[in-house]
Design a protein around this motif. Structure first.
Motif, short mmCIF file in Angstrom:
data_model
loop_
_atom_site.label_atom_id
_atom_site.label_comp_id
_atom_site.label_asym_id
_atom_site.label_seq_id
_atom_site.Cartn_x
_atom_site.Cartn_y
_atom_site.Cartn_z
N GLY A 98 0.85 -1.34 -0.14
CA GLY A 98 -0.05 0.07 -0.02
C GLY A 98 0.70 1.30 -0.05
N LEU A 99 1.74 1.26 0.69
CA LEU A 99 2.68 2.23 0.96
C LEU A 99 3.52 2.58 -0.66
N VAL A 100 3.97 1.59 -1.17
CA VAL A 100 4.56 1.80 -2.57
C VAL A 100 3.51 2.37 -3.41
N ILE A 101 2.27 1.78 -3.48
CA ILE A 101 1.52 2.38 -4.54
C ILE A 101 1.02 3.95 -4.17
N LEU A 102 1.11 4.12 -3.02
CA LEU A 102 0.70 5.54 -2.68
C LEU A 102 2.07 6.61 -3.13
N LEU A 103 3.18 6.09 -2.82
CA LEU A 103 4.63 6.63 -2.85
C LEU A 103 4.76 6.88 -4.59
N VAL A 104 4.43 5.74 -5.40
CA VAL A 104 4.86 5.92 -6.67
C VAL A 104 3.60 6.23 -7.47
N GLY A 105 2.43 5.86 -7.09
CA GLY A 105 1.35 6.22 -7.94
C GLY A 105 0.48 7.75 -7.69
N LEU A 156 3.53 9.17 3.33
CA LEU A 156 4.12 9.81 4.45
C LEU A 156 2.77 9.75 5.56
N CYS A 157 1.62 10.30 5.06
CA CYS A 157 0.53 10.28 6.13
C CYS A 157 -0.13 8.87 6.08
N LEU A 202 -0.31 4.23 9.94
CA LEU A 202 0.24 2.67 10.21
C LEU A 202 0.91 2.65 11.66
N PHE A 203 1.89 3.48 11.44
CA PHE A 203 2.94 3.55 12.71
C PHE A 203 2.16 3.86 13.85
N PRO A 213 -6.61 8.76 7.36
CA PRO A 213 -7.29 8.54 6.08
C PRO A 213 -7.75 9.90 5.51
N PRO A 214 -8.45 10.81 6.09
CA PRO A 214 -8.87 12.04 5.25
C PRO A 214 -7.89 12.99 4.79
N LEU A 215 -6.46 13.01 5.68
CA LEU A 215 -5.40 13.48 5.27
C LEU A 215 -4.66 12.88 4.01
N ILE A 216 -4.78 11.53 4.03
CA ILE A 216 -4.05 10.99 2.86
C ILE A 216 -4.90 11.20 1.42
N GLY A 217 -6.16 11.30 1.77
CA GLY A 217 -7.13 11.86 0.58
C GLY A 217 -6.77 13.05 0.30
N TRP A 218 -6.70 13.94 1.09
CA TRP A 218 -6.46 15.30 1.02
C TRP A 218 -5.41 15.68 0.08
N VAL A 219 -4.12 15.21 0.87
CA VAL A 219 -2.85 15.51 -0.13
C VAL A 219 -2.92 14.80 -1.45
#
Length: 308
Positions: A116-123, A130-131, A136-137, A165-171
């Motif tokens: 999941g982190l790779v998908i967000l970082l690359v895609g 980071l969010c 997760l941490f 999650p809303p911050l992930i979506g926001w950025v």
């Protein structure tokens, strides 16, 4: 494995784990929680992009977030298997009962989280990754390993992960920027966590006591728990309405969430005057309404942006 005097009993090797089904493996990913987090992610993405998110970014954001959240849930199942065995609410979880081997749960959790982190970082972008990593941490390590087992603030501190999650979506929707409106959305979700989970903790007080988990109702009692529910609800309502004041949401959002927020606060304050023999009925009412409130928040925030 032992925590707070609770010992995990490992099942005989090759006995229960051999009978694990696909449903058992899927269950450790807590899909109800995962879907709720995806709703929050979509809401943040939609609001940040003013209702026009690029399709590819939207799909990759939701896919990456899904893997991270589901992976974190599997890690939680892995580590919490000792206390899960002691509570009726959780003793039938696949890892706790030995249907899924702890090693398998750990591998699934780490693998899905990394994917999941790779998908967000690359895609998508590094800010969304980071969010997601912070969420997760906090959930799979700080909350699961430390907060939950050592402090009555576990629900509050762990709420950081539920608000990511809303911050992930926001950025993802804003191209990497976090405005004041984004932080209002974050703190709305953050402040929602205690009024949502503390009533459940009241209902399951004896379970948590038996498992050695220092939930607020166990350590401080129902009166203090109800007082804190009022405090967090009272803080959440004005913060949520700031989204309209800042221009991120329209008046539909302000009217609907204002009305729901006032009712939420009324229910919370009502608890201070509820006699002990009615506490469980009140806790049920608040817990159920908290779910309605969050669902409405996600839906109305999308609809309101769409008709501004």
């Amino acid at each position: 494995m032992q925590a707070n005097g609770v010992v995990y009993q490992e099942p005989p090797k090759g006995v229960e784990s051999a009978r694990a089904t696909l449903r058992d493996y899927l269950s450790i990913m807590k899909w109800g929680i995962t879907i709720a987090n995806l709703m929050a992610t979509f809401a943040g993405l939609w609001v940040a992009s003013a209702g026009h998110p690029p399709l590819a970014i939207m799909l990759l954001t939701l896919l990456g977030t899904m893997f991270v959240v589901a992976g974190g849930a599997a890690l939680n199942n892995f580590y919490d298997r000792d206390i899960d065995q002691r509570m009726p609410r959780t003793k039938m979880r696949a890892v706790a009962r030995g249907k899924v081997h702890p090693g398998a749960a750990l591998a699934i959790g780490l693998g899905m989280s990394a994917l999941g982190l790779v998908i967000l970082l690359v895609g998508v972008n590094w800010q969304s990754a980071l969010c997601a990593f912070v969420g997760l941490f906090v959930y799979s390590y700080l909350y699961t390993v430390w907060f939950k087992r050592h402090t009555t603030l576990n629900t509050v501190l762990g709420g950081v992960s539920g608000a990511m999650p809303p911050l992930i979506g926001w950025v993802a929707g804003s191209g990497g920027s976090l405005s004041l409106a984004a932080w209002c959305l974050f703190f709305t979700f953050f402040l929602w966590q205690p009024p949502h989970f503390l009533p459940l903790a009241m209902k399951k007080t004896e379970d948590y006591r038996a498992a050695g988990v220092p939930m607020l109702p166990v350590v401080r009692g129902f009166r203090e728990t109800k007082r804190q529910i009022v405090i967090y609800t009272a803080a959440m309502v004005p913060v949520s309405l700031m989204l309209t004041v800042l221009g991120a949401e329209g008046w539909l959002y302000f009217i609907v969430m204002g009305a729901l927020g006032i009712w939420f606060l009324y229910l919370a304050v009502k608890g201070l005057f509820t006699p002990p023999d009615k506490d469980m009925a009140w806790a049920n009412q608040v817990f159920r309404f908290s779910l309605i409130y969050l669902t409405a928040l996600c839906i109305v925030s999308v609809l309101s942006v769409s008709i501004i």
